[in-house]
Design a protein around this motif. Structure first.
Motif, PDB file in Angstrom:
ATOM      1  N   GLN A 120       0.879  -1.172   0.000  1.00 31.07           N
ATOM      2  CA  GLN A 120       0.000   0.000   0.000  1.00 31.07           C
ATOM      3  C   GLN A 120       0.917   1.223   0.000  1.00 31.07           C
ATOM      4  O   GLN A 120       1.407   1.641   1.040  1.00 31.07           O
ATOM      5  CB  GLN A 120      -0.918  -0.003   1.221  1.00 31.07           C
ATOM      6  N   VAL A 121       1.132   1.793  -1.167  1.00 31.72           N
ATOM      7  CA  VAL A 121       2.197   2.770  -1.361  1.00 31.72           C
ATOM      8  C   VAL A 121       1.740   4.160  -0.929  1.00 31.72           C
ATOM      9  O   VAL A 121       0.601   4.570  -1.182  1.00 31.72           O
ATOM     10  CB  VAL A 121       2.655   2.787  -2.826  1.00 31.72           C
ATOM     11  N   PHE A 122       2.652   4.875  -0.271  1.00 30.93           N
ATOM     12  CA  PHE A 122       2.467   6.276   0.096  1.00 30.93           C
ATOM     13  C   PHE A 122       3.738   7.022  -0.296  1.00 30.93           C
ATOM     14  O   PHE A 122       4.840   6.640   0.099  1.00 30.93           O
ATOM     15  CB  PHE A 122       2.217   6.415   1.595  1.00 30.93           C
ATOM     16  N   CYS A 123       3.594   8.071  -1.106  1.00 35.42           N
ATOM     17  CA  CYS A 123       4.739   8.833  -1.605  1.00 35.42           C
ATOM     18  C   CYS A 123       4.763  10.223  -0.970  1.00 35.42           C
ATOM     19  O   CYS A 123       3.713  10.838  -0.761  1.00 35.42           O
ATOM     20  CB  CYS A 123       4.694   8.948  -3.130  1.00 35.42           C
ATOM     21  N   TYR A 124       5.951  10.731  -0.709  1.00 36.88           N
ATOM     22  CA  TYR A 124       6.113  12.043  -0.092  1.00 36.88           C
ATOM     23  C   TYR A 124       7.519  12.548  -0.397  1.00 36.88           C
ATOM     24  O   TYR A 124       8.335  11.854  -1.007  1.00 36.88           O
ATOM     25  CB  TYR A 124       5.908  11.968   1.425  1.00 36.88           C
ATOM     26  N   ARG A 125       7.782  13.773   0.040  1.00 36.89           N
ATOM     27  CA  ARG A 125       9.113  14.368  -0.083  1.00 36.89           C
ATOM     28  C   ARG A 125       9.519  14.913   1.276  1.00 36.89           C
ATOM     29  O   ARG A 125       8.692  15.437   2.021  1.00 36.89           O
ATOM     30  CB  ARG A 125       9.118  15.494  -1.122  1.00 36.89           C
ATOM     31  N   ARG A 126      10.794  14.793   1.602  1.00 41.55           N
ATOM     32  CA  ARG A 126      11.291  15.320   2.867  1.00 41.55           C
ATOM     33  C   ARG A 126      11.442  16.835   2.844  1.00 41.55           C
ATOM     34  O   ARG A 126      11.478  17.464   3.897  1.00 41.55           O
ATOM     35  CB  ARG A 126      12.631  14.666   3.205  1.00 41.55           C
ATOM     36  N   SER A 127      11.564  17.387   1.664  1.00 41.47           N
ATOM     37  CA  SER A 127      11.651  18.827   1.497  1.00 41.47           C
ATOM     38  C   SER A 127      11.204  19.140   0.084  1.00 41.47           C
ATOM     39  O   SER A 127      11.042  18.246  -0.754  1.00 41.47           O
ATOM     40  CB  SER A 127      13.071  19.332   1.754  1.00 41.47           C
ATOM     41  N   HIS A 128      10.990  20.431  -0.183  1.00 44.12           N
ATOM     42  CA  HIS A 128      10.485  20.816  -1.486  1.00 44.12           C
ATOM     43  C   HIS A 128      11.483  20.568  -2.615  1.00 44.12           C
ATOM     44  O   HIS A 128      11.083  20.493  -3.778  1.00 44.12           O
ATOM     45  CB  HIS A 128      10.096  22.297  -1.474  1.00 44.12           C
ATOM     46  N   ASP A 129      12.747  20.446  -2.281  1.00 45.17           N
ATOM     47  CA  ASP A 129      13.766  20.252  -3.300  1.00 45.17           C
ATOM     48  C   ASP A 129      14.436  18.887  -3.206  1.00 45.17           C
ATOM     49  O   ASP A 129      15.519  18.692  -3.765  1.00 45.17           O
ATOM     50  CB  ASP A 129      14.825  21.348  -3.197  1.00 45.17           C
ATOM     51  N   LYS A 130      13.816  17.933  -2.499  1.00 45.23           N
ATOM     52  CA  LYS A 130      14.409  16.605  -2.339  1.00 45.23           C
ATOM     53  C   LYS A 130      13.733  15.607  -3.266  1.00 45.23           C
ATOM     54  O   LYS A 130      12.693  15.878  -3.879  1.00 45.23           O
ATOM     55  CB  LYS A 130      14.287  16.150  -0.879  1.00 45.23           C
ATOM     56  N   ASP A 131      14.343  14.407  -3.338  1.00 42.86           N
ATOM     57  CA  ASP A 131      13.779  13.326  -4.140  1.00 42.86           C
ATOM     58  C   ASP A 131      12.475  12.822  -3.517  1.00 42.86           C
ATOM     59  O   ASP A 131      12.186  13.052  -2.339  1.00 42.86           O
ATOM     60  CB  ASP A 131      14.778  12.174  -4.257  1.00 42.86           C
ATOM     61  N   VAL A 132      11.719  12.126  -4.347  1.00 42.13           N
ATOM     62  CA  VAL A 132      10.454  11.538  -3.892  1.00 42.13           C
ATOM     63  C   VAL A 132      10.749  10.200  -3.226  1.00 42.13           C
ATOM     64  O   VAL A 132      11.525   9.386  -3.734  1.00 42.13           O
ATOM     65  CB  VAL A 132       9.487  11.352  -5.074  1.00 42.13           C
ATOM     66  N   LEU A 133      10.130   9.975  -2.069  1.00 42.49           N
ATOM     67  CA  LEU A 133      10.242   8.703  -1.353  1.00 42.49           C
ATOM     68  C   LEU A 133       8.872   8.035  -1.340  1.00 42.49           C
ATOM     69  O   LEU A 133       7.878   8.651  -0.981  1.00 42.49           O
ATOM     70  CB  LEU A 133      10.726   8.925   0.082  1.00 42.49           C
ATOM     71  N   CYS A 134       8.848   6.785  -1.763  1.00 39.69           N
ATOM     72  CA  CYS A 134       7.627   5.977  -1.718  1.00 39.69           C
ATOM     73  C   CYS A 134       7.869   4.807  -0.773  1.00 39.69           C
ATOM     74  O   CYS A 134       8.912   4.139  -0.860  1.00 39.69           O
ATOM     75  CB  CYS A 134       7.253   5.470  -3.115  1.00 39.69           C
ATOM     76  N   GLU A 135       6.938   4.559   0.103  1.00 37.17           N
ATOM     77  CA  GLU A 135       7.114   3.511   1.114  1.00 37.17           C
ATOM     78  C   GLU A 135       5.791   2.838   1.410  1.00 37.17           C
ATOM     79  O   GLU A 135       4.716   3.349   1.076  1.00 37.17           O
ATOM     80  CB  GLU A 135       7.702   4.105   2.398  1.00 37.17           C
TER      81      GLU A 135
END
Length: 419
Positions: A120-135
């Motif tokens: 069950q994937v949830f994607c976010y970014r740690r900051s506005h200029d960082k890579d996308v993390l999906c977990e």
């Protein structure tokens, strides 16, 4: 007779087929097992058989070499044509062999694994200029050899998807995939995210997720270097300090923090919300009591930050230490209630006393200013004395002393008034 489809219709059908194939996720299934591999489920019992027929008076000996064991080392097991293993564990995976004397009869591989959970994937970014993390989280620890992959491609575009390998974090019990965002990427374009988790026991594909870079929530890392210091000569004050995470740049946006603290005997936390600084001065700590202090990020504010003021202006105006407190939930402390209630009651009594005192002074001053002229002076005039008539008063006699406040009149004055 039906007309054959025109070229335009065939072109549309072909385009729809290409889009469907491009949007479809990659095949997700278990890795192929060799003929000499036996699959066992975690916690189950399994029986391994050496041969269907074994010569009489032959002693069959089992040996196992675990996957983590060094080369050439093995462990001797029980004798017999069959080997029963109870309540399988992941550590039971390995190469099992049976032999008679020095003659090898059979060798097989036992693999203990469970089919993976559906991601069950949830994607976010740690900051506005960082890579996308999906977990996605895992209820149980995945079987050894479990592989998780993630693919990203533009929606409605016939192109190959970029593949990303995902990593499992045992402490957090979740898979995390990092998606590199090339500079200059259009953040309004729709992207299709596909996931697959597979091992020797099976495979499971997650539901495709449609995202845009502009709509991905921002989930900052938690604060670091949290310290709590008791202030000298102030037994009810605690100084809490922390730092921004390295993945967040406070020059562009400030984060909102929440400070939660409680004395160890108390079951509930006091919460100070909307803290935009990196420190807080607690002024209602319990004297001589250990406290539990936490500094999480403000709940429900991922993706919402506050525009900061310039640090130089804050330092010059002394506003760097200001704390915005939108709501404070107090701990049920009898000592705090007694002090607060006593102070409030004393303040009310003092206020009422001041009001009564000023009202009495105002009333007295008002009575004095509203009395008619000479009203208090007639009280000193004797009632049994009649004023002398004009004929009985000498013309040039000196006026006799009279009572204080009496109006004296000479003959000259009377005559003047008569004219």
């Amino acid at each position: 007779m039906a007309r054959p489809p025109g070229p335009l219709l065939l072109l549309l059908l072909l385009l729809c087929l290409l889009l469907y194939l491009a949007a479809a996720g990659r095949p997700c299934g278990p890795a192929g097992l060799s003929r000499d591999t036996v699959l066992g489920h975690l916690g189950a019992n399994i029986t391994l058989t050496c041969q269907d027929e074994v010569p009489e008076n032959a002693t069959v000996l089992w040996q196992v070499k675990q996957q983590e064991a060094a080369e050439g080392l093995g462990q001797q097991l029980v004798e017999g044509n069959t080997l029963l293993l109870r309540r399988l564990r992941y550590e039971d995976s390995g190469h099992y062999s049976c032999s008679v004397g020095s003659h090898l009869l059979r060798s097989l591989r036992l693999l203990v694994a469970e089919p993976p959970e559906t991601p069950q994937v949830f994607c976010y970014r740690r900051s506005h200029d960082k890579d996308v993390l999906c977990e996605w989280p895992q209820q149980e620890r995945p079987s050894p050899g479990t592989r998780a992959m993630l693919w990203v491609k533009r929606r409605f575009v016939a192109e190959n998807a970029t593949e990303h390998r995902c990593r499992y974090f045992s402490k957090a019990r979740k898979f995390v995939c990092r998606v590199k965002v090339p500079p200059g990427t259009d953040e309004t374009k729709h992207l299709v995210v596909s996931t697959c988790v597979s091992n020797s026991a099976g495979g499971s594909a997650g539901k495709d997720k449609i995202i845009t870079l502009s709509s991905i929530p921002v989930k900052p890392d938690p604060p670091v270097n949290v310290t709590v210091e008791a202030l000298e000569k102030a037994p009810q004050r605690l100084q809490v300090n922390w730092s921004y995470p390295s993945s967040w740049d406070p020059r562009f946006y400030w984060l909102r923090f929440q400070v939660r603290y409680r004395p160890e005997p108390a079951p509930a936390f006091m919460e100070v919300d909307q803290v935009t600084t990196t420190w807080l001065d607690i002024r209602d700590a319990w004297r001589g009591t250990r406290h539990v202090v936490q500094v999480p990020l403000e709940d429900g504010t991922y993706g919402v930050t506050l525009l900061p003021r310039l640090f130089a202006e804050d330092d010059a105006n002394g506003a760097a230490g200001s704390v915005m407190e939108s709501s404070t939930h107090p701990v049920a402390s009898p000592y705090a209630f007694l002090v607060t209630g006593g102070s409030l009651l004393l303040g009310i009594l003092l206020f009422v006393g001041i009001i009564v005192r000023y009202r009495q002074i105002w009333w007295t001053n008002g009575q004095e200013t509203t009395k008619p002229e000479g009203e208090g002076q007639h009280m000193l005039v004797p009632l049994n004395l009649l004023p002398p008539t004009l004929s009985d008063t000498p013309l040039l006699s000196h006026p006799a002393p009279s009572a204080p406040g009496m109006l004296l009149m000479t003959h000259t004055d009377h005559s003047s008034s008569g004219q």
